[in-house]
Design an enzyme around this catalytic site. Structure first.
Site, short mmCIF file in Angstrom:
data_model
loop_
_atom_site.label_atom_id
_atom_site.label_comp_id
_atom_site.label_asym_id
_atom_site.label_seq_id
_atom_site.Cartn_x
_atom_site.Cartn_y
_atom_site.Cartn_z
N GLY A 157 0.79 -1.22 0.00
CA GLY A 157 0.00 0.00 0.00
C GLY A 157 0.82 1.27 0.00
O GLY A 157 1.86 1.37 -0.65
N GLY A 204 2.61 2.58 2.35
CA GLY A 204 3.94 2.43 2.94
C GLY A 204 4.96 1.94 1.93
O GLY A 204 6.09 2.45 1.87
N SER A 235 -5.00 11.08 9.04
CA SER A 235 -6.18 10.63 8.32
C SER A 235 -7.31 11.64 8.49
O SER A 235 -7.44 12.28 9.55
CB SER A 235 -6.63 9.26 8.87
OG SER A 235 -7.95 8.94 8.44
N TYR A 237 -10.64 4.59 15.30
CA TYR A 237 -9.47 4.79 14.45
C TYR A 237 -9.16 6.29 14.33
O TYR A 237 -8.00 6.71 14.48
CB TYR A 237 -9.74 4.18 13.07
CG TYR A 237 -8.74 4.53 12.00
CD1 TYR A 237 -7.49 3.91 11.96
CD2 TYR A 237 -9.05 5.45 11.00
CE1 TYR A 237 -6.57 4.22 10.96
CE2 TYR A 237 -8.14 5.75 10.00
CZ TYR A 237 -6.90 5.14 9.99
OH TYR A 237 -6.00 5.44 8.99
#
Length: 294
Positions: free
Chosen positions: A13, A15, A137, A162
């Protein structure tokens, strides 16, 4: 000497794309992840684009605070570190608990990067011009803003929890930038926007991850979420790569790099000193950087 860069959750992904981007401009890249097979495949992809030394993989389960400490000890023992990209992130549909007895979303998304960063400050300062990048995020906007305890009051809703953990980490990141101002270490947050990754696959798109008040709107929210996360990981990684290495940011710190790979205004609650104070108090309680033997 080659510039060393570490990317957590760097085997896939955003990263992996971040690691490839740093390798392409000559960094000696270490990617951290749990799965050795994914790590080997990641190293192959990174080595295919590198203009510097070959990449390497280190296995570590970053949900474990002991594993984070062991990783930090290993990395610190290797000398100066130029770049640390805290890319690790995970959303859980159901409440989970780590081996340390800590709710998993808070442990993985905040405590892990918090502890790793604190333990690597010395080698980052030794590099002379180190950079710390923490991936944030947009979910922080729907997060509860109470950090008196590791778990907020009310039921468990994965998306909100999250976001709360990411909010805690952003507050810590902005506070750290001020703490390290003038030391030669720059600290940035990177918001990748949406991308199609393992975390945003269909298992994360159940209405159970949002609070009951949002479930009536879930069909609309789901379509919006699916569209927002349909972009490529390569595009989403641009903010992290810029924050980690772009010369335009030399001498600057405390910025949030948005999805278009340019600075954006930080989310106001994350810049509130009261939030940072509460987050630091809880973080130091749950993940002490030194263990006192009595």
């Amino acid at each position: 000497m080659d510039e060393r860069a570490v990317v957590t959750a760097g085997t896939g992904g955003i990263g992996l794309e971040t690691a490839m981007g740093l390798a392409a401009i000559g960094h000696a890249v270490t990617v951290v992840g749990r799965n050795a097979e994914r790590g080997a495949r990641a190293v192959e992809r990174i080595d295919a684009v590198t203009t510097g030394p070959g990449a390497r993989f280190i296995a570590a389960d970053l949900a474990s605070l002991d594993a984070v400490r062991a990783l930090a000890t290993r990395l610190a023992g290797e000398g100066p570190l130029n770049v640390l990209v805290n890319n690790v992130g995970a959303m859980f549909a159901d409440r989970q608990q780590t081996e340390d007895g800590i709710e998993a979303s808070f442990a993985v998304n905040h405590l892990s990067p918090y502890l790793l960063t604190e333990l690597l400050l010395e080698p980052l300062q030794a590099a002379g011009r180190g950079r710390i990048v923490s991936v944030t995020s947009g979910s922080i906007r729907v997060a509860k803003r109470s950090f008196d305890a590791v778990e907020p009051p009310g039921g468990y809703y994965g998306f909100h929890w999250y976001g709360r953990a990411k909010l805690a980490n952003l507050a810590y990141t902005l506070d750290l930038a001020e703490r390290l101002r003038g030391t030669g270490v720059s600290v940035f947050a990177a918001d990748p926007g949406g991308a199609a990754t393992d975390m945003t696959n269909g298992t994360m798109l159940s209405s159970r991850i949002v609070s009951p008040g949002l479930r009536l709107l879930w069909p609309l929210l789901r379509r919006t979420f699916e569209y927002a996360t349909s972009g490529s990981a390569a595009v989403a990684a641009r903010s992290s790569i810029l924050a980690a290495a772009d010369v335009s940011l030399d001498g600057r710190t405390g910025l949030v790099i948005g999805p278009r790979a340019r600075p954006v205004r930080p989310f106001a609650p994350a810049a509130d000193p009261r939030t940072a104070k509460a987050v630091l108090r809880l973080s130091r309680q749950l993940a002490p950087t030194a263990i006192t033997i009595t």
